[in-house]
Write a protein that holds these residues in place. Structure first.
Motif, short mmCIF file in Angstrom:
data_model
loop_
_atom_site.label_atom_id
_atom_site.label_comp_id
_atom_site.label_asym_id
_atom_site.label_seq_id
_atom_site.Cartn_x
_atom_site.Cartn_y
_atom_site.Cartn_z
N ALA A 48 0.86 -1.19 0.00
CA ALA A 48 0.00 0.00 0.00
C ALA A 48 0.89 1.24 0.00
CB ALA A 48 -0.91 0.00 1.23
N VAL A 49 0.52 2.22 -0.77
CA VAL A 49 1.33 3.43 -0.94
C VAL A 49 0.70 4.58 -0.16
CG1 VAL A 49 2.27 5.07 -2.59
CG2 VAL A 49 2.07 2.65 -3.21
N LEU A 50 1.52 5.24 0.66
CA LEU A 50 1.05 6.38 1.45
C LEU A 50 1.38 7.69 0.73
CD1 LEU A 50 2.30 5.44 5.04
CD2 LEU A 50 0.15 4.83 3.94
N PRO A 51 0.62 8.76 1.03
CA PRO A 51 1.04 10.08 0.54
C PRO A 51 2.42 10.41 1.06
CG PRO A 51 -1.21 10.16 1.41
CD PRO A 51 -0.65 8.81 1.78
N PHE A 52 3.24 11.05 0.25
CA PHE A 52 4.61 11.35 0.66
C PHE A 52 4.63 12.43 1.74
CE2 PHE A 52 7.70 9.79 -2.78
CZ PHE A 52 6.95 8.64 -2.98
N LEU A 53 5.63 12.34 2.61
CA LEU A 53 5.82 13.33 3.66
C LEU A 53 6.67 14.48 3.11
CD1 LEU A 53 5.42 13.99 6.70
CD2 LEU A 53 7.59 12.81 7.11
N ASP A 54 6.15 15.69 3.18
CA ASP A 54 6.85 16.85 2.64
C ASP A 54 7.79 17.42 3.70
OD1 ASP A 54 7.70 19.16 1.42
OD2 ASP A 54 5.71 19.80 0.78
N GLN A 55 9.09 17.23 3.49
CA GLN A 55 10.10 17.69 4.45
C GLN A 55 10.97 18.80 3.85
OE1 GLN A 55 10.83 16.20 7.85
NE2 GLN A 55 8.66 16.04 7.37
N ARG A 56 10.47 19.49 2.84
CA ARG A 56 11.29 20.49 2.17
C ARG A 56 11.68 21.65 3.08
NH1 ARG A 56 7.72 21.44 -3.17
NH2 ARG A 56 6.07 21.03 -1.63
N ALA A 57 10.90 21.94 4.08
CA ALA A 57 11.21 23.08 4.95
C ALA A 57 12.01 22.70 6.19
CB ALA A 57 9.91 23.78 5.36
N VAL A 135 -1.11 -3.53 -5.66
CA VAL A 135 -0.64 -2.21 -5.25
C VAL A 135 -1.86 -1.34 -5.00
CG1 VAL A 135 0.73 -0.19 -5.86
CG2 VAL A 135 1.43 -2.46 -6.67
N THR A 136 -2.02 -0.88 -3.77
CA THR A 136 -3.19 -0.08 -3.42
C THR A 136 -2.74 1.23 -2.77
OG1 THR A 136 -3.37 -1.22 -1.29
CG2 THR A 136 -4.69 -2.07 -3.12
N LYS A 137 -3.69 2.08 -2.50
CA LYS A 137 -3.44 3.39 -1.89
C LYS A 137 -3.99 3.39 -0.47
CE LYS A 137 -4.41 8.32 -2.48
NZ LYS A 137 -5.09 9.35 -3.32
N ALA A 138 -3.28 4.03 0.45
CA ALA A 138 -3.75 4.16 1.83
C ALA A 138 -3.32 5.51 2.38
CB ALA A 138 -3.20 3.04 2.70
N ASN A 139 -4.05 6.01 3.34
CA ASN A 139 -3.73 7.30 3.95
C ASN A 139 -2.87 7.16 5.20
OD1 ASN A 139 -5.13 8.93 2.07
ND2 ASN A 139 -7.07 8.42 3.06
N SER A 140 -2.76 5.95 5.75
CA SER A 140 -1.94 5.72 6.93
C SER A 140 -1.58 4.24 7.00
CB SER A 140 -2.67 6.14 8.21
OG SER A 140 -3.78 5.28 8.44
N ILE A 141 -0.56 3.93 7.81
CA ILE A 141 -0.18 2.53 7.99
C ILE A 141 -1.33 1.74 8.60
CG2 ILE A 141 1.36 0.98 9.25
CD1 ILE A 141 3.58 2.95 8.91
N GLN A 142 -2.06 2.37 9.53
CA GLN A 142 -3.17 1.69 10.19
C GLN A 142 -4.28 1.33 9.21
OE1 GLN A 142 -1.74 4.55 11.23
NE2 GLN A 142 -0.61 3.72 12.99
N GLN A 143 -4.47 2.16 8.19
CA GLN A 143 -5.53 1.90 7.21
C GLN A 143 -5.09 0.95 6.11
OE1 GLN A 143 -6.90 5.65 5.68
NE2 GLN A 143 -7.72 6.35 7.64
N ALA A 144 -3.82 0.70 6.01
CA ALA A 144 -3.29 -0.12 4.92
C ALA A 144 -3.70 -1.57 5.08
CB ALA A 144 -1.78 0.00 4.86
N ASN A 145 -4.22 -2.14 4.04
CA ASN A 145 -4.58 -3.57 4.03
C ASN A 145 -3.62 -4.28 3.09
OD1 ASN A 145 -5.88 -6.01 4.34
ND2 ASN A 145 -7.51 -5.51 2.88
N ALA A 146 -2.38 -4.43 3.54
CA ALA A 146 -1.34 -4.99 2.69
C ALA A 146 -0.22 -5.54 3.56
CB ALA A 146 -0.80 -3.92 1.75
N ASP A 147 0.65 -6.33 2.95
CA ASP A 147 1.80 -6.88 3.68
C ASP A 147 2.84 -5.80 3.97
OD1 ASP A 147 0.99 -9.73 3.57
OD2 ASP A 147 1.24 -9.45 1.40
N TYR A 148 3.01 -4.89 3.01
CA TYR A 148 4.01 -3.84 3.14
C TYR A 148 3.39 -2.48 2.86
CZ TYR A 148 7.53 -7.56 2.95
OH TYR A 148 8.29 -8.68 3.21
N VAL A 149 4.08 -1.46 3.35
CA VAL A 149 3.68 -0.07 3.09
C VAL A 149 4.85 0.65 2.42
CG1 VAL A 149 3.09 2.14 4.14
CG2 VAL A 149 2.02 0.04 4.98
#
Length: 253
Positions: A48-57, A135-149
């Protein structure tokens, strides 16, 4: 003489019109192919793929990232107005977050949502690679229904642009643009980090960091409105390298 002045005026007007255009992040049609690493149907694990964390600042406040701040200073810098000054070779701009700024070399705005766009790009490349069964989409690790994130961090999307005035200001440089002299250049930098997390334990089983940049030369006859096109191509390069590295380091997915 009048005809030459007329043609120069048309060229300048065309460029000004182009500078009001809007470009978007487009991964699917970006140059380059998405790597395929095994036949479809072999994989047994899901991701499951999470939205990327924006650390530019954060690099401007975190002492451990001070080297990043030295490379790319915060905020926007420069101005195309410098090209109106006699004996200045160009005007320029630098943008820390190009999607939140106006005025590029040959376009007006760049529409992108990097945390979502890079996550969507990751999904396309992950599916193409055939390394995972689903390959699915998730908003958090807790919401992910997959073996890996699959999660990513954005460290830099810096933009630099130069509009050439050739020491004669923008009032006269269109005469050179018209006969084929470059109008300007754009540089895109992409700095991202990928991680594969085992959902059940939260352990990071693999990570990969990519930092790359590319530039494009603009002419009045070509590459107008493509100032930010290289971000998608760089992301494709990043994903190809990351997925190859993942297959080598974690062969038993």
């Amino acid at each position: 003489m009048k005809k030459a002045i007329y043609l120069i005026a048309i060229a300048a007007a065309g460029l000004l019109a182009g500078c009001t255009g809007i470009a978007k992040f487009d991964y699917a049609t970006a140059p380059g192919t998405m790597v395929v690493l095994q036949e479809k149907g072999i994989a047994t694990k899901s991701v499951a793929v999470l939205p990327f964390l924006d650390q530019r600042a954060t690099k401007y406040y975190d002492p451990s990232q001070s080297n990043k701040a030295m490379t790319n200073p915060p905020g926007n810098h420069g101005s195309f107005v410098f090209g109106l000054i006699p004996l200045m070779p160009f005007g320029w701009v630098e943008k820390e977050e190009p999607e939140h700024s106006r005025d590029f070399v040959t376009m007006g705005r760049f529409h992108a949502n990097f945390p979502q766009d890079l996550a969507a790009a990751s999904m396309l490349s992950l599916k193409a690679s055939n390394l995972f069964k689903t390959v699915t989409k998730a908003n958090s690790i807790q919401q992910a229904n997959a073996d890996y994130v699959w999660r990513g961090t954005i460290n830099s999307t810096y933009y630099r642009g130069f509009m050439y005035s050739y020491l004669i200001t923008y009032f006269f440089s269109p005469a050179l643009w018209l006969v084929g002299a470059p109008y300007g250049t754009s540089q895109n930098e992409l700095w991202v980090k990928f991680e594969l997390v085992q959902r059940a334990t939260g352990a990071v089983v693999w990570s990969y960091e990519y930092r790359g940049d590319d530039y494009m030369t603009h002419w009045i006859y070509a590459r107008i409105g493509k100032d930010a096109n290289m971000y998608a191509a760089l992301m494709k390069e990043a994903m190809n390298g990351a997925l190859y590295n993942l297959q080598q380091r974690v062969p038993n997915l």
